[in-house]
Motif scaffolding. Sequence first.
Motif, mmCIF file in Angstrom:
data_model
loop_
_atom_site.group_PDB
_atom_site.id
_atom_site.type_symbol
_atom_site.label_atom_id
_atom_site.label_comp_id
_atom_site.label_asym_id
_atom_site.label_seq_id
_atom_site.Cartn_x
_atom_site.Cartn_y
_atom_site.Cartn_z
ATOM 1 N N GLY A 186 49.769 56.565 -29.778
ATOM 2 C CA GLY A 186 49.753 55.288 -30.129
ATOM 3 C C GLY A 186 48.815 54.395 -29.328
ATOM 4 N N GLY A 187 47.778 55.028 -28.465
ATOM 5 C CA GLY A 187 46.658 54.367 -28.123
ATOM 6 C C GLY A 187 46.499 54.378 -26.571
ATOM 7 N N VAL A 188 47.218 55.308 -25.924
ATOM 8 C CA VAL A 188 47.128 55.318 -24.490
ATOM 9 C C VAL A 188 47.568 54.053 -23.698
ATOM 10 N N HIS A 189 48.717 53.649 -23.876
ATOM 11 C CA HIS A 189 49.361 52.504 -23.271
ATOM 12 C C HIS A 189 50.492 52.932 -22.295
ATOM 13 N N PRO A 312 28.224 51.124 -22.327
ATOM 14 C CA PRO A 312 28.056 50.094 -23.346
ATOM 15 C C PRO A 312 29.076 50.669 -24.682
ATOM 16 N N GLY A 313 29.552 49.376 -25.047
ATOM 17 C CA GLY A 313 30.469 49.298 -26.099
ATOM 18 C C GLY A 313 31.883 49.694 -25.644
ATOM 19 N N VAL A 314 32.257 49.734 -24.704
ATOM 20 C CA VAL A 314 33.570 50.148 -24.234
ATOM 21 C C VAL A 314 34.158 48.897 -23.675
ATOM 22 N N LEU A 315 35.265 48.239 -24.611
ATOM 23 C CA LEU A 315 35.847 47.066 -24.288
ATOM 24 C C LEU A 315 36.971 47.044 -23.300
ATOM 25 N N GLU A 316 37.618 48.353 -23.341
ATOM 26 C CA GLU A 316 38.847 48.415 -22.245
ATOM 27 C C GLU A 316 39.234 49.685 -21.908
ATOM 28 N N VAL A 317 39.441 49.803 -20.784
ATOM 29 C CA VAL A 317 39.871 51.277 -20.448
ATOM 30 C C VAL A 317 41.395 51.213 -20.124
ATOM 31 N N ARG A 318 41.992 52.333 -20.668
ATOM 32 C CA ARG A 318 43.638 52.273 -20.377
ATOM 33 C C ARG A 318 43.935 53.755 -19.809
ATOM 34 N N GLY A 319 45.302 53.866 -19.282
ATOM 35 C CA GLY A 319 45.872 55.167 -18.993
ATOM 36 C C GLY A 319 46.072 55.204 -17.636
ATOM 37 N N ARG A 320 46.542 56.572 -17.381
ATOM 38 C CA ARG A 320 46.843 56.861 -15.786
ATOM 39 C C ARG A 320 46.349 58.348 -15.595
ATOM 40 N N LEU A 322 44.318 61.520 -15.608
ATOM 41 C CA LEU A 322 43.438 61.850 -16.626
ATOM 42 C C LEU A 322 43.987 62.020 -17.951
ATOM 43 N N LEU A 323 44.999 61.026 -18.344
ATOM 44 C CA LEU A 323 45.163 60.661 -19.554
ATOM 45 C C LEU A 323 44.775 59.256 -19.948
ATOM 46 N N LEU A 324 43.534 59.224 -20.419
ATOM 47 C CA LEU A 324 42.621 57.948 -20.213
ATOM 48 C C LEU A 324 42.106 57.812 -21.860
ATOM 49 N N ALA A 325 41.817 56.441 -22.172
ATOM 50 C CA ALA A 325 41.271 55.872 -23.414
ATOM 51 C C ALA A 325 40.377 54.814 -23.072
ATOM 52 N N GLY A 326 39.580 54.492 -24.082
ATOM 53 C CA GLY A 326 38.359 53.674 -23.973
ATOM 54 C C GLY A 326 38.523 52.982 -25.176
ATOM 55 N N GLU A 327 38.721 51.711 -25.394
ATOM 56 C CA GLU A 327 38.617 50.862 -26.547
ATOM 57 C C GLU A 327 37.478 50.614 -26.944
ATOM 58 N N LEU A 328 36.932 50.876 -28.207
ATOM 59 C CA LEU A 328 35.445 50.732 -28.402
ATOM 60 C C LEU A 328 35.387 49.596 -29.528
ATOM 61 N N GLY A 329 33.935 49.338 -29.515
ATOM 62 C CA GLY A 329 33.714 48.269 -30.484
ATOM 63 C C GLY A 329 33.167 48.784 -31.734
ATOM 64 N N ARG A 330 33.618 50.028 -32.196
ATOM 65 C CA ARG A 330 33.022 50.804 -33.437
ATOM 66 C C ARG A 330 34.118 51.631 -33.565
ATOM 67 N N PRO A 331 34.117 52.532 -34.721
ATOM 68 C CA PRO A 331 34.597 53.605 -35.075
ATOM 69 C C PRO A 331 34.945 54.781 -34.050
ATOM 70 N N ALA A 349 42.782 58.133 -30.312
ATOM 71 C CA ALA A 349 44.203 57.820 -30.440
ATOM 72 C C ALA A 349 44.326 56.417 -31.009
ATOM 73 N N GLY A 350 43.768 56.079 -32.330
ATOM 74 C CA GLY A 350 43.595 54.956 -32.978
ATOM 75 C C GLY A 350 42.032 54.991 -33.635
ATOM 76 N N GLU A 351 42.041 54.114 -34.570
ATOM 77 C CA GLU A 351 40.776 53.970 -35.194
ATOM 78 C C GLU A 351 39.644 53.830 -34.298
ATOM 79 N N ARG A 352 39.678 52.845 -33.386
ATOM 80 C CA ARG A 352 38.632 52.709 -32.351
ATOM 81 C C ARG A 352 39.263 53.007 -30.849
ATOM 82 N N THR A 353 39.969 53.760 -30.786
ATOM 83 C CA THR A 353 40.230 54.185 -29.436
ATOM 84 C C THR A 353 39.937 55.823 -29.319
ATOM 85 N N LEU A 354 39.003 55.872 -28.163
ATOM 86 C CA LEU A 354 38.519 57.116 -27.616
ATOM 87 C C LEU A 354 39.627 57.775 -26.233
#
Length: 379
Positions: A186-189, A312-320, A322-331, A349-354
Amino acid sequence: MSTITAPGAVLPTYARQDVTFVSGEGAWLVDAEGSRYLDFLAGIAVVGLGHCHPAPLAAAEIQLRRLWHTSNLYWTEPMQLLAERLSERFGGARPFFCNSGGEAIEAAIKWARRVTGRPGIVALHDSFHGRTLGALSVTGQPAKRAAFEPLVPGVSFVALNDAEALAAAVGPGTALILLEPVQGEGGVHPASAEFLAAARALADQHGALLVLDEVQAGMGRTGTFFAWEQLGVRPDAVTLAKGLANGLPIGCLLVADSAPAGFEPGDHGSTFGGNPVVCAAACAVCDSLTPELLAEVGRRGEQLSLGLGKLPGVLEVRGRGLLLAGELGRPAATVIEAARERGLLVGSAGERTLRLTPPLVVTSAEVERALTILEEVLA
């Protein structure tokens, strides 16, 4: 050995990338053409100790020469030894062994209904618990559910970390509160400690059962053996799978000794659950998740998280851990493809979630290499 690439070779349940892997070691995979890839997906948070780790490999090889299968009409030593290890880590618990995370969730649903005699389940929007019918029924993603409705009734969904909404949803008809400590698909929240504390209090107040789905977040992935250890909330049960046997198929519903057993013989079962070969490998995994390795997971997770946040282009980093995600400004799909072309495997883990879930044994140098490749891709 020939490589089958025909699109009709298997049912089209996955949008597979055009690469065939033939071997792996540690954090690295090799494809059929001999190209090497740094694996920062690890089979979607499965190969926690890395590919072909010597400990589970040796344990499985030894057991393969002794006994493969007996059925659950009898005991086997590896199953009993794994049960002991998991109970010790949890602080007293009994497992039901199966073959996947989805099966573990199915067991949790049946267990909660059997114990309480109630039908109600409260789960979370954007959660993911599996694709079997019951597991899909408690998955809070409408796009995954729509084609298979009607699903199991009696399920309510609330937003992650909204304690007021959770309190409004839980009541005298609730059998089960089902939460992920970190929402993976669901996006690594991450769930907050306060939200889980509220869930624990509500379960106690209403006589419901609190189950944490640690299929993705458990087995050291967040820096502790169980993710709940960092949050100060002890559940009535957890579900495990993915990293438990480092890539061999296993699932587990682990019920606290303080909770009712619920099940009686004949209530539930699994032909291959507790398989001796897989359980032998899982015992080796448990033994390998030492305090030193878990501390290293925290350090490597911090290194990767800080590095991601500077790209560049990583808007937010989430997780705990080594379960991590970067929210991107692109697909994310375009980034995943470009990274693979440069020898790095990552997921979404989502359209713009790496999503990044490297092996727990990843080195500092390998983290830096992954960050360098991602910087090239995102520039």
